[in-house]
Design a protein around this motif. Structure first.
Motif, PDB file in Angstrom:
ATOM      1  N   UNK A 213       0.831  -1.204   0.000  1.00 65.04           N
ATOM      2  CA  UNK A 213       0.000   0.000   0.000  1.00 65.04           C
ATOM      3  C   UNK A 213       0.867   1.256   0.000  1.00 65.04           C
ATOM      4  N   UNK A 214       1.887   1.277   0.841  1.00 62.47           N
ATOM      5  CA  UNK A 214       2.769   2.440   0.921  1.00 62.47           C
ATOM      6  C   UNK A 214       3.516   2.656  -0.388  1.00 62.47           C
ATOM      7  N   UNK A 215       4.037   1.565  -0.977  1.00 57.05           N
ATOM      8  CA  UNK A 215       4.770   1.684  -2.243  1.00 57.05           C
ATOM      9  C   UNK A 215       3.856   2.172  -3.357  1.00 57.05           C
ATOM     10  N   UNK A 216       2.611   1.675  -3.377  1.00 53.74           N
ATOM     11  CA  UNK A 216       1.677   2.098  -4.412  1.00 53.74           C
ATOM     12  C   UNK A 216       1.307   3.562  -4.302  1.00 53.74           C
ATOM     13  N   UNK A 217       0.996   4.015  -3.086  1.00 58.03           N
ATOM     14  CA  UNK A 217       0.619   5.417  -2.889  1.00 58.03           C
ATOM     15  C   UNK A 217       1.800   6.339  -3.188  1.00 58.03           C
ATOM     16  N   UNK A 218       2.979   6.003  -2.659  1.00 57.04           N
ATOM     17  CA  UNK A 218       4.158   6.841  -2.879  1.00 57.04           C
ATOM     18  C   UNK A 218       4.496   6.938  -4.357  1.00 57.04           C
ATOM     19  N   UNK A 219       4.508   5.805  -5.048  1.00 55.36           N
ATOM     20  CA  UNK A 219       4.853   5.808  -6.467  1.00 55.36           C
ATOM     21  C   UNK A 219       3.881   6.619  -7.299  1.00 55.36           C
ATOM     22  N   UNK A 220       2.582   6.454  -7.059  1.00 51.72           N
ATOM     23  CA  UNK A 220       1.590   7.195  -7.836  1.00 51.72           C
ATOM     24  C   UNK A 220       1.631   8.686  -7.539  1.00 51.72           C
ATOM     25  N   UNK A 221       1.855   9.065  -6.282  1.00 50.41           N
ATOM     26  CA  UNK A 221       1.928  10.485  -5.934  1.00 50.41           C
ATOM     27  C   UNK A 221       3.154  11.128  -6.589  1.00 50.41           C
ATOM     28  N   UNK A 222       4.295  10.456  -6.538  1.00 51.29           N
ATOM     29  CA  UNK A 222       5.506  10.995  -7.181  1.00 51.29           C
ATOM     30  C   UNK A 222       5.305  11.106  -8.687  1.00 51.29           C
ATOM     31  N   UNK A 223       4.668  10.100  -9.300  1.00 50.48           N
ATOM     32  CA  UNK A 223       4.410  10.145 -10.741  1.00 50.48           C
ATOM     33  C   UNK A 223       3.503  11.315 -11.099  1.00 50.48           C
ATOM     34  N   UNK A 224       2.482  11.572 -10.288  1.00 49.75           N
ATOM     35  CA  UNK A 224       1.596  12.706 -10.552  1.00 49.75           C
ATOM     36  C   UNK A 224       2.339  14.031 -10.420  1.00 49.75           C
ATOM     37  N   UNK A 225       3.244  14.121  -9.459  1.00 45.58           N
ATOM     38  CA  UNK A 225       4.039  15.346  -9.298  1.00 45.58           C
ATOM     39  C   UNK A 225       4.916  15.576 -10.532  1.00 45.58           C
ATOM     40  N   UNK A 226       5.561  14.516 -11.023  1.00 48.73           N
ATOM     41  CA  UNK A 226       6.391  14.645 -12.224  1.00 48.73           C
ATOM     42  C   UNK A 226       5.557  15.061 -13.432  1.00 48.73           C
ATOM     43  N   UNK A 227       4.366  14.497 -13.561  1.00 47.47           N
ATOM     44  CA  UNK A 227       3.490  14.866 -14.673  1.00 47.47           C
ATOM     45  C   UNK A 227       3.055  16.331 -14.575  1.00 47.47           C
ATOM     46  N   UNK A 228       2.790  16.802 -13.363  1.00 45.49           N
ATOM     47  CA  UNK A 228       2.389  18.192 -13.179  1.00 45.49           C
ATOM     48  C   UNK A 228       3.550  19.139 -13.500  1.00 45.49           C
ATOM     49  N   UNK A 229       4.755  18.774 -13.096  1.00 47.92           N
ATOM     50  CA  UNK A 229       5.926  19.598 -13.426  1.00 47.92           C
ATOM     51  C   UNK A 229       6.119  19.674 -14.935  1.00 47.92           C
TER      52      UNK A 229
ATOM     53  N   UNK B  98       7.699   5.025 -26.467  1.00 46.12           N
ATOM     54  CA  UNK B  98       7.656   3.585 -26.724  1.00 46.12           C
ATOM     55  C   UNK B  98       8.248   2.792 -25.572  1.00 46.12           C
ATOM     56  N   UNK B  99       9.378   3.254 -25.033  1.00 46.86           N
ATOM     57  CA  UNK B  99      10.016   2.541 -23.918  1.00 46.86           C
ATOM     58  C   UNK B  99       9.097   2.518 -22.707  1.00 46.86           C
ATOM     59  N   UNK B 100       8.495   3.662 -22.395  1.00 41.69           N
ATOM     60  CA  UNK B 100       7.581   3.724 -21.253  1.00 41.69           C
ATOM     61  C   UNK B 100       6.383   2.809 -21.464  1.00 41.69           C
ATOM     62  N   UNK B 101       5.752   2.907 -22.627  1.00 43.73           N
ATOM     63  CA  UNK B 101       4.586   2.090 -22.924  1.00 43.73           C
ATOM     64  C   UNK B 101       4.942   0.609 -22.970  1.00 43.73           C
ATOM     65  N   UNK B 102       6.107   0.295 -23.536  1.00 48.74           N
ATOM     66  CA  UNK B 102       6.515  -1.098 -23.637  1.00 48.74           C
ATOM     67  C   UNK B 102       6.710  -1.748 -22.282  1.00 48.74           C
ATOM     68  N   UNK B 103       7.396  -1.059 -21.380  1.00 51.68           N
ATOM     69  CA  UNK B 103       7.631  -1.647 -20.064  1.00 51.68           C
ATOM     70  C   UNK B 103       6.337  -1.751 -19.249  1.00 51.68           C
ATOM     71  N   UNK B 104       5.454  -0.772 -19.382  1.00 50.66           N
ATOM     72  CA  UNK B 104       4.163  -0.868 -18.701  1.00 50.66           C
ATOM     73  C   UNK B 104       3.350  -2.048 -19.237  1.00 50.66           C
TER      74      UNK B 104
ATOM     75  N   UNK C 186       6.112   3.321 -10.707  1.00 52.13           N
ATOM     76  CA  UNK C 186       7.563   3.261 -10.569  1.00 52.13           C
ATOM     77  C   UNK C 186       8.239   3.067 -11.924  1.00 52.13           C
ATOM     78  N   UNK C 187       7.583   2.359 -12.836  1.00 52.71           N
ATOM     79  CA  UNK C 187       8.101   2.269 -14.204  1.00 52.71           C
ATOM     80  C   UNK C 187       8.131   3.653 -14.832  1.00 52.71           C
ATOM     81  N   UNK C 188       7.073   4.429 -14.625  1.00 52.25           N
ATOM     82  CA  UNK C 188       7.033   5.787 -15.172  1.00 52.25           C
ATOM     83  C   UNK C 188       8.125   6.660 -14.562  1.00 52.25           C
ATOM     84  N   UNK C 189       8.308   6.552 -13.248  1.00 50.43           N
ATOM     85  CA  UNK C 189       9.319   7.373 -12.572  1.00 50.43           C
ATOM     86  C   UNK C 189      10.720   7.041 -13.079  1.00 50.43           C
TER      87      UNK C 189
END
Length: 359
Positions: free
Chosen positions: A28-44, A247-253, A295-298
């Motif tokens: 749960x902690x890893x999922x929340x942390x990873x998604x929050x960090x990914x959203x911050x990167x997307x907003x930046x 492509x790399x991001x989509x491929x790994x996801x 985390x793949x996105x990050x």
């Protein structure tokens, strides 16, 4: 009485007598942390430049994973802390039904969004005119809304008798009945598994098409490099690098989701005897995917793919240049005599090749 319930199955169990909340808390902690960090990167990134259709889809995927994590993980932790199963936490099976619905719904939505991302990349490279004229961020929002609506309508059918949500060991999981006896429940399982399989195959095919079109773009750039001005060539190289990033991001996801969802698809197609591990292992794989995606996105966010692409391009360019020097000046391209501390200075001074010491 309790022992008889335990011996039959875990479907009607009201308590949780085994397992530990530590693993669930870490996930749960890893999922929340990873998604929050990914959203911050997307907003930046959105503040630096206008969001593209691909970024809209990526953002919706991250938000979907975050919603899925918050929908099920707190219930698992609560069940462990109260030592009550999901059925024991409510008299009318509401908690178990919600948990099963959330697991089924978010697994379908996640893969549907991944497919949308793959189709978007395929259209942008394979059909650029259609992509520029017809597709926009508005299309992305409409697509996400349709995906949510269709998946919600399909996943609600078990509450009306088509399909069935049941509880699994150790009482902290609820999902569709993977080995039902009634024909209508089996049909629901086949439809669900087929939807997953079809979307997986289509996503892989779209990614393969993107790879093919990227290779064509690179060959054309390489063939016309001598007739194109340096500035234009640089812009095209940057365009290819950006496509490679996507492509790399989509491929790994996609790889992550295929690994996480295939055990469930196989389990639904080839139903086996009920047991504690038979149902739990596919559910564990499905629940891990919302943790892996952010985390793949990050990890694969620029400049990591861009750095790899630039290094690969430099390596490819350096080899032909060296061979060209040898073919043009076979006599001058000699090893330096013993004691020459600068190594190859004779070549650098007299070849007159641009970019060398003698140019």
């Amino acid at each position: 009485m309790a022992s008889n319930r335990t011996n039959v199955t875990c479907q009607e169990r009201l308590d949780v007598s085994e397992g530990s909340p530590i693993t669930s808390a870490i996930m749960f902690s890893a999922g929340v942390l990873g998604n929050v960090v990914a959203l911050i990167l997307l907003e930046i990134r959105r503040r630096k430049q206008p969001a593209s259709l691909f970024q809209v889809l990526v953002t919706s995927l991250v938000i979907t994973d975050l919603l899925g994590t918050f929908s099920v993980s707190p219930l698992v932790l609560t069940a462990y802390l109260r030592k009550q199963s999901l059925l024991g936490m409510s008299e009318n099976r509401v908690v178990c039904g919600h948990f099963g619905y959330a697991m089924t719904f978010f697994s379908l939505v996640t893969l549907a969004i991944l497919l949308s991302m793959a189709v978007e990349r395929w259209l942008s490279l394979g059909h650029p005119y259609f992509y520029e004229k017809r597709l926009s961020k508005r299309c992305g929002y409409i697509t996400i809304a349709l995906i949510y609506l269709l998946c919600a309508l399909f996943c609600v059918t078990p509450f009306f008798g088509f399909g069935k949500y049941i509880q699994y060991c150790p009482g902290t999981w609820c999902f569709i009945h993977m080995n039902p006896s009634e024909a209508k429940h089996k049909v629901f399982n086949i439809i669900y598994a087929t939807c997953l399989l079809v979307m997986i195959v289509c996503t892989v095919l779209c990614n393969a098409s993107v790879i093919y079109h990227l290779s064509l773009m690179y060959r054309r750039r390489k063939a016309h490099r001598s007739s194109i001005r340096r500035q234009k060539g640089h812009k095209r190289q940057r365009s290819i690098a950006k496509e490679v990033e996507h492509l790399v991001l989509l491929g790994f996801m996609t790889i992550a989701f295929v690994i996480c969802s295939l055990p469930l698809v196989i389990r639904l197609y080839f139903s086996g005897p009920e047991g504690k591990k038979n149902g739990l292992i596919p559910l564990l794989f499905v629940s891990v995917n919302p943790i892996i995606d952010p985390w793949v996105f990050i990890i694969l966010s620029p400049p990591v793919p861009r750095l790899l692409w630039d290094k690969m391009c430099k390596t490819i360019r350096s080899k032909p240049t060296q061979e060209k020097v040898r073919s043009i000046h076979p006599v001058l391209y000699q090893k330096s005599p013993p004691g020459d501390s600068e190594g190859g200075s004779f070549l650098k001074v007299y070849t007159g090749i641009p970019g060398t010491a003698g140019s």
